[in-house]
Scaffold this motif. Structure first.
Motif, PDB file in Angstrom:
ATOM      1  N   ARG A 333      67.629  98.726  -2.970  1.00  0.00           N
ATOM      2  CA  ARG A 333      67.681  98.955  -4.412  1.00  0.00           C
ATOM      3  C   ARG A 333      68.666 100.081  -4.716  1.00  0.00           C
ATOM      4  O   ARG A 333      69.063 100.833  -3.829  1.00  0.00           O
ATOM      5  N   PRO A 334      69.039 100.237  -5.969  1.00  0.00           N
ATOM      6  CA  PRO A 334      70.000 101.299  -6.314  1.00  0.00           C
ATOM      7  C   PRO A 334      69.611 102.677  -5.825  1.00  0.00           C
ATOM      8  O   PRO A 334      70.459 103.449  -5.398  1.00  0.00           O
ATOM      9  N   ARG A 440      65.117  85.966 -11.168  1.00  0.00           N
ATOM     10  CA  ARG A 440      63.954  85.563 -11.965  1.00  0.00           C
ATOM     11  C   ARG A 440      63.790  84.044 -11.933  1.00  0.00           C
ATOM     12  O   ARG A 440      62.670  83.524 -11.823  1.00  0.00           O
ATOM     13  N   LEU A 441      64.897  83.323 -12.048  1.00  0.00           N
ATOM     14  CA  LEU A 441      64.833  81.865 -11.975  1.00  0.00           C
ATOM     15  C   LEU A 441      64.288  81.407 -10.624  1.00  0.00           C
ATOM     16  O   LEU A 441      63.485  80.469 -10.550  1.00  0.00           O
ATOM     17  N   LYS A 442      64.732  82.055  -9.548  1.00  0.00           N
ATOM     18  CA  LYS A 442      64.236  81.688  -8.220  1.00  0.00           C
ATOM     19  C   LYS A 442      62.722  81.888  -8.127  1.00  0.00           C
ATOM     20  O   LYS A 442      62.006  81.022  -7.606  1.00  0.00           O
ATOM     21  N   GLN A 443      62.250  83.032  -8.619  1.00  0.00           N
ATOM     22  CA  GLN A 443      60.811  83.295  -8.573  1.00  0.00           C
ATOM     23  C   GLN A 443      60.038  82.267  -9.388  1.00  0.00           C
ATOM     24  O   GLN A 443      59.010  81.733  -8.944  1.00  0.00           O
ATOM     25  N   GLN A 444      60.539  81.972 -10.592  1.00  0.00           N
ATOM     26  CA  GLN A 444      59.862  80.997 -11.450  1.00  0.00           C
ATOM     27  C   GLN A 444      59.887  79.603 -10.839  1.00  0.00           C
ATOM     28  O   GLN A 444      58.888  78.877 -10.874  1.00  0.00           O
ATOM     29  N   GLU A 563      67.285  97.884 -11.552  1.00  0.00           N
ATOM     30  CA  GLU A 563      66.512  98.737 -10.643  1.00  0.00           C
ATOM     31  C   GLU A 563      65.279  98.026 -10.105  1.00  0.00           C
ATOM     32  O   GLU A 563      64.771  98.389  -9.038  1.00  0.00           O
ATOM     33  N   LYS A 564      64.802  97.018 -10.802  1.00  0.00           N
ATOM     34  CA  LYS A 564      63.612  96.277 -10.370  1.00  0.00           C
ATOM     35  C   LYS A 564      63.955  94.975  -9.672  1.00  0.00           C
ATOM     36  O   LYS A 564      63.052  94.271  -9.223  1.00  0.00           O
ATOM     37  N   THR A 565      65.245  94.624  -9.589  1.00  0.00           N
ATOM     38  CA  THR A 565      65.653  93.313  -9.089  1.00  0.00           C
ATOM     39  C   THR A 565      66.148  93.390  -7.659  1.00  0.00           C
ATOM     40  O   THR A 565      66.920  94.275  -7.300  1.00  0.00           O
ATOM     41  N   GLU A 566      65.696  92.443  -6.837  1.00  0.00           N
ATOM     42  CA  GLU A 566      66.169  92.366  -5.461  1.00  0.00           C
ATOM     43  C   GLU A 566      67.647  91.979  -5.424  1.00  0.00           C
ATOM     44  O   GLU A 566      68.115  91.207  -6.255  1.00  0.00           O
ATOM     45  N   ARG A 567      68.352  92.536  -4.453  1.00  0.00           N
ATOM     46  CA  ARG A 567      69.780  92.216  -4.227  1.00  0.00           C
ATOM     47  C   ARG A 567      70.646  92.524  -5.441  1.00  0.00           C
ATOM     48  O   ARG A 567      71.649  91.851  -5.688  1.00  0.00           O
ATOM     49  N   ALA A 568      70.250  93.519  -6.218  1.00  0.00           N
ATOM     50  CA  ALA A 568      70.959  93.817  -7.466  1.00  0.00           C
ATOM     51  C   ALA A 568      72.342  94.405  -7.222  1.00  0.00           C
ATOM     52  O   ALA A 568      73.125  94.544  -8.151  1.00  0.00           O
ATOM     53  N   GLY A 569      72.657  94.748  -5.983  1.00  0.00           N
ATOM     54  CA  GLY A 569      73.963  95.332  -5.700  1.00  0.00           C
ATOM     55  C   GLY A 569      75.095  94.335  -5.674  1.00  0.00           C
ATOM     56  O   GLY A 569      76.263  94.716  -5.664  1.00  0.00           O
TER      57      GLY A 569
END
Length: 594
Positions: A333-334, A440-444, A563-569
């Protein structure tokens, strides 16, 4: 012609064709013998790229006098005795072919002494002797193997050797790779009486990272994630590079199974899958990884040079590797990448020994950035860092500044400029938003609950008859993605609802792109892999477009989501979503403290 027995030397030379390809092959076999002897220090002396001399000395357990002739005989070994031993090999060597094969194509001298022996014993061989003359010799506890004039008696093979520099480069690369497998062992490598490598034993984590940095470069450690993952009797440790730290070639990929360096298609596929949607196309990940498992679960007898192995439960190993790497990369994460330096007031910047480097390369610490700044962005940062556009906007009151800070401005309607506790951050708004939507789409999708929202007016989409057939055929798949899409004619589709995450976008183009993805990649039976590609396409269309002006509130909301998202980098295509300039970097721009 009559059937006849082959001469001993010819038999050994045939075996040598599998074991001894070039000088580095000899080094590999002999160093592995030193490993098996429990050596704490290994010294390798090379002359003329190994063609003239390969001399390897260790401080291992040594060989008793009576066993020296057997050491130079084929199929004689101390490492296995039964089929059960072969099925759970724990040593590096086990066939008993290396020394006799080498002695059949070179002049070999073996000197060894055990700890409890009064003296060492020496034996010479050229692959043809039926008997050996064993002589006493001065030598400390351990073993020295002296190999001279490689391929002197097989001139055709000697002609295939490359230039001295090339052959030694193979040896140096090999020793570096082997040194990564045994941190507790020291290595010294010399070429033509000149020391090239001197690696001390590395016991602590810091010393191990120093060895890694010495071999792979300090930038690797600074841009890597440490792995320590264990499940189902398997353990994976080591370091994997951040997606933004990649290479054009596979030259920095080291994978060890029970301390044995291997190349394996199953491993390569698992790694590629783990980096699938975070690595820029055409780039290769970097890693130094160690897989430890029960010796019964891996067959090391699958390749003459022992470069490949065969896993008895390949699917289990593949899924374990993918899960460990996928999760480790997702957890970055960041806050793990932001500089953790004190503020300039408590640690002023002092002039270094070469102040000119401030102008030539202000980003001399790769750990303090995600990617190099293009020059036009660099100039914009300097300007905006001074002027702070939109000064009337006040930052939210908070006891602690979040990792990605608070938005200050939207540069060129593309980049978010954010102030953090340790500097400033630049964010590519479209790329970052794309990753947020994608995750988010992947999780849903994985939970089977992609929220859908109806359109005020249905959208008619003109397509080819083939595309209309495909849309009708995959109606359930579109429904699982949150689309209500029906066919209303030979070449017409009607869209009634879309995934709620998308908001307003060009649905006509989006549906065409999704149909193109399905047509190219198909769906079943590997739905998960292909659906991710399609979800990525949808996310790209749904992300905020470049040049759309964002408000301060919108920008801060995106930063908090990142900050809450995986692979956000990285965005879905592997490009970096943000970079950092620390206050120290900014001070260097303006020569503060110089």
């Amino acid at each position: 012609m009559r059937i006849h027995s082959l001469p001993t030397q010819l038999i050994n030379q045939i075996a040598a064709g599998e074991v001894v390809e070039r000088p580095s092959s000899v080094v590999k076999e002999l160093v592995e013998n030193s490993f098996d002897a429990g050596a704490g220090q290994i010294t390798i002396d090379i002359e003329q790229g190994g063609a003239r001399l390969i001399k390897i000395r260790d401080d291992g357990c040594g060989i008793i006098k009576e066993d020296l002739p057997l050491a130079l005989s084929r199929h004689a070994t101390s490492k296995i005795a039964t089929l059960k031993d072969l099925e759970q090999v724990a040593s590096m060597g086990f066939r008993g072919e290396a020394l006799p094969s080498i002695s059949s194509v070179a002049r070999l001298t073996l000197i060894s002494r055990t700890q409890d022996s009064d003296c060492a014993w020496k034996i010479n061989a050229d692959g043809a002797e039926p008997d050996f003359d064993i002589q006493p010799a001065p030598h400390p506890a351990g073993t020295t193997v002296d190999v001279r004039d490689l391929f002197y008696n097989t001139p055709a093979r000697r002609k295939f050797l490359k230039a001295e520099k090339t052959e030694f480069a193979h040896i140096e690369t090999l020793i570096k790779r082997m040194a990564l497998s045994r941190f507790a062992t020291g290595f010294t490598l010399s070429h033509n009486q000149r020391e090239i490598l001197n690696l001390r034993p590395a016991a602590t984590d810091i010393e191990q990272e120093q060895r890694i940095a010495g071999i792979c470069g300090s930038a690797f450690i600074e841009n890597s994630v440490k792995i320590d993952f264990e499940a189902s009797g398997l353990k994976l440790t080591g370091w994997v590079g951040l997606p933004t730290f990649s290479r054009s070639q596979q030259d920095m990929q080291f994978f060890y199974v029970n301390n044995r360096l291997i190349r394996d298609k199953l491993v390569s596929h698992a790694v590629r899958q783990a980096y699938q949607d975070v690595l820029f196309h055409g780039r290769q990940p970097v890693f130094v990884l160690y897989l430890t498992l029960d010796h019964v679960l891996v067959d090391v007898n699958a390749h003459p040079a022992k470069l490949e192995v065969r896993f008895r439960e390949g699917r289990l190993v593949h899924d374990f590797l993918f899960s460990a790497l996928h999760r480790s990369l997702a957890d970055v994460r960041p806050e793990h990448s932001i500089s953790r330096q004190p503020e300039p007031e408590s640690m002023p910047v002092r002039p270094g020994p070469d102040s000119k480097s401030v102008y030539s390369n202000p980003y001399n610490n790769p750990a303090q950035r995600q990617a190099s700044l293009p020059l036009h962005v660099e100039e914009a940062v300097k300007t905006y860092a001074l002027l702070y556009p939109q000064p009337e906007q006040k930052q939210p009151q908070s006891r602690e500044t979040p990792p990605l800070g608070y938005a200050i401005a939207h540069l060129h309607n593309i980049y978010i400029l954010s102030e953090t506790a340790t500097g400033i951050i630049l964010v590519d708004a479209h790329a970052a938003h794309e990753r947020v939507i994608y995750e988010r789409l992947k999780q849903q999708f994985q939970t089977g609950s992609v929220p859908s929202q109806p359109l005020l007016l249905p959208v008619k989409i003109k397509v080819s008859s083939t595309e209309a057939d495909l849309a009708e055929q995959e109606h359930e798949f579109f429904s699982s993605l949150g689309f209500e899409l029906n066919r209303s004619g030979p070449e017409t589709l009607v869209l009634h609802s879309t995934p709620a995450l998308l908001g307003s976008t060009d649905m006509d183009t989006l549906i065409r792109d999704v149909l193109a993805d399905i047509s190219e990649h198909g769906l079943s039976p590997r739905l998960q892999e292909q659906s991710n590609h399609i979800l990525s396409t949808i996310a790209c269309h749904g992300a905020v477009r470049a040049h759309r002006r964002l408000s301060i509130d919108e920008m801060n909301a995106l930063l908090r989501d990142m900050e809450k998202t995986e692979r956000a980098g990285q965005c879905n295509h592997g490009r970096p979503t943000w970079i950092e300039l620390s206050t120290r970097d900014l001070d260097k721009f303006f020569l503060r403290g110089q």
